[in-house]
Design an enzyme around this catalytic site. Structure first.
Site, PDB file in Angstrom:
ATOM      1  N   ASP A  49       0.817  -1.220   0.000  1.00 48.54           N
ATOM      2  CA  ASP A  49       0.000   0.000   0.000  1.00 48.54           C
ATOM      3  C   ASP A  49       0.848   1.267   0.000  1.00 48.54           C
ATOM      4  OD1 ASP A  49      -2.243  -1.705   0.278  1.00 48.54           O
ATOM      5  OD2 ASP A  49      -1.890  -1.764   2.432  1.00 48.54           O
ATOM      6  N   LYS A  84       2.207   2.128  -5.030  1.00 52.01           N
ATOM      7  CA  LYS A  84       2.973   1.648  -6.193  1.00 52.01           C
ATOM      8  C   LYS A  84       2.225   1.907  -7.493  1.00 52.01           C
ATOM      9  CE  LYS A  84       3.159  -2.487  -4.385  1.00 52.01           C
ATOM     10  NZ  LYS A  84       2.701  -2.213  -3.029  1.00 52.01           N
ATOM     11  N   GLY A  93      -4.268  -4.808  -4.659  1.00 52.21           N
ATOM     12  CA  GLY A  93      -5.307  -3.957  -5.241  1.00 52.21           C
ATOM     13  C   GLY A  93      -4.724  -2.622  -5.637  1.00 52.21           C
ATOM     14  N   HIS A  94      -4.791  -2.314  -6.930  1.00 50.19           N
ATOM     15  CA  HIS A  94      -4.276  -1.033  -7.406  1.00 50.19           C
ATOM     16  C   HIS A  94      -5.414  -0.229  -8.002  1.00 50.19           C
ATOM     17  CE1 HIS A  94      -0.137  -3.123  -7.878  1.00 50.19           C
ATOM     18  NE2 HIS A  94      -0.258  -2.564  -6.702  1.00 50.19           N
ATOM     19  N   GLN A 118       2.080  -6.130  -2.931  1.00 50.93           N
ATOM     20  CA  GLN A 118       2.399  -6.146  -1.488  1.00 50.93           C
ATOM     21  C   GLN A 118       3.669  -5.343  -1.212  1.00 50.93           C
ATOM     22  OE1 GLN A 118       1.625  -9.582  -2.882  1.00 50.93           O
ATOM     23  NE2 GLN A 118      -0.443  -8.851  -2.576  1.00 50.93           N
TER      24      GLN A 118
END
Ligand code: IMP
Length: 429
Positions: free
Chosen positions: A13, A16, A40-41, A225
């Site tokens: 988080d 990225k 999750g992006h 991650q």
């Protein structure tokens, strides 16, 4: 050869997605190498905001080709759903653009059920997983009983394999955990349909990536991650079950040593963590709320996959020194600097006190953080809003001081600074 690896230097988080988005504009190929839909992006396609969990987030750039590497564990339902949603929003999704490694492993409802059952059985010692079946899928991989994408190439035989796998999971669910069993026939039928849909996308990704590099293509490997969640090197056992660190990009894409020449470590200007486990610089009270936000904004500190509020704290240089070493980070991208605006002073953890010893590094790695005391430097804060600043010179002196101190302590340059959620809210040096 140009392989750039973007890696999270903290607990995930770090933002990225933002940095990948920026670097993907100059990349021909974007690739995910480890992990699954625990990541999750947040990306924007055609004005719509999406949370991508499996597709490399750089695929939102229409010129790029997206790879899903052999190191990944793929939930086919999530992947097909994601492909459909971004296709509807206007992105071209076809086997020329998206390529999935034949050796990536497959997540089934069996793995998801086992993830939940194992967490429940751990009770107070739960890991706080995303319950996406990640650990059990990697478990199947290392016990050599997993299902791989190449198995989908024969949908009929695959259906049978899924059936047997669910039967075996059911045995564990029932006998070990006293949990409800799954409908093996229905799941295997469904997975046969997934196989028919995904078969055209399956290739030998390593060969494709190697050939592309030889022809001069630029590849961007997107870490999911973060360093401290690495199975070997993170805060074990409070880790994910894969290798998010930069060396994982080579194993997880099937590329040789020496392929990578740039490692961008993404660091949030403060520290956050979801899930359980030690966190030496953790804050609570008003200051924590100030850094976390209230959840009203997309960029507030709540998990992209689970919606859980993230734990927050001051930046931890001891852990970052470790991340720089482990990943071979050649430059840093600092995100969310704007969130620190308005603080009187900013603490920076530079050393730990462990018993009667003071240390700048981790004597036994980050799995032994329980009971360590963070020692802070106190740096001046700044009042100014940073969100419309676009150059280094225009940053307040105290903000430049904070960044320069991080560079000095880590001996790595900070080349990208993000000051807001929009694509343009970035300073490049
Ligand atoms: P798992 O990967 O679902 O098995 O979860 C293991 C640990 O990694 C838990 O603490 C999760 O909260 C954490 N984790 C997994 N994926 C992410 C991520 O993308 N960002 C932050 N934490 C994550």
């Amino acid at each position: 050869m140009t392989l750039t690896i973007v890696v999270g230097a903290q607990w995930g988080d770090e933002g990225k997605g933002r940095i990948v988005d920026l670097l993907a504009t100059k990349s021909d190929i974007v690739a995910r190498y480890y992990g699954g839909d625990n990541a999750g992006h947040t990306v924007t396609v055609g004005g719509e905001i999406f949370k991508l969990h499996l597709l490399p987030s750089g695929v939102v750039h229409p010129h790029s080709i997206g790879l899903l590497g052999n190191g990944m564990v793929i939930n086919p339902a999530t992947l097909l759903d994601e492909m459909e949603r971004v296709r509807k929003a206007g992105l071209e999704i076809n086997p020329d653009r998206i390529k999935i490694s034949h050796a990536a492993h497959i997540i089934t409802p069996g793995h998801i059920a086992l993830d939940g059952a194992r967490e429940a059985a751990r009770g107070e010692n739960m890991i706080g997983t995303t319950k996406r079946g990640i650990g059990p899928a990697y478990n199947s991989k290392v016990t050599r009983s997993g299902l791989r994408m190449e198995d989908m190439l024969d949908p009929e035989a695959f259906k049978e394999a899924v059936y047997l796998h669910i039967k075996s999971v059911n045995h564990q669910l029932e006998k070990l955990f006293g949990a409800d069993v799954l409908d093996a026939a229905a799941i295997s039928k469904q997975y046969q349909i997934y196989a028919e849909k995904l078969s055209p996308y399956i290739i030998e990704v390593g060969e494709f990536a190697d050939q592309a590099l030889k022809k001069g293509s630029i590849i961007l490997a997107e870490g999911a991650q973060g360093t401290l969640l690495d199975l070997d090197h993170g805060t074990y056992p409070f880790v994910t079950s894969s290798t998010p660190t930069a060396p994982g990009a080579l194993v997880g894409l099937g590329l040789g040593i020496g392929s990578a020449n740039r490692v961008v470590g993404v660091v949030k200007a403060f520290q956050t963590r979801v899930g359980e486990g030690p966190f030496p610089t953790e804050l609570d009270g008003d200051l924590a709320v100030c850094l976390r936000g209230t959840g009203e904004n997309d960029w507030d500190e709540f998990g992209t996959t689970t919606g859980r509020p993230r734990r927050v704290g001051w930046l931890d240089i001891v852990l970052l020194r470790y991340a720089v070493r482990l990943n071979g980070i050649s430059e840093l991208a600092l995100t969310k600097l704007d969130i620190l605006s308005g603080l009187e002073s900013i603490n920076l953890c530079t050393k730990y006190r462990i018993g009667d010893k003071i240390t700048p590094t981790l004597p036994l790695g980050p799995s032994n953080l329980e009971g360590v005391e963070a020692i802070f430097e106190d740096l001046p804060g700044w009042k100014d809003d940073l969100t419309s600043i676009r150059t280094w010179q225009d940053l307040p002196e105290a903000a430049r001081g904070y960044i320069s101190r991080i560079e000095d302590l880590l001996n790595v340059p900070v080349k990208i600074i993000s000051v807001g959620p929009e694509r343009s809210q970035v300073i490049q040096r």
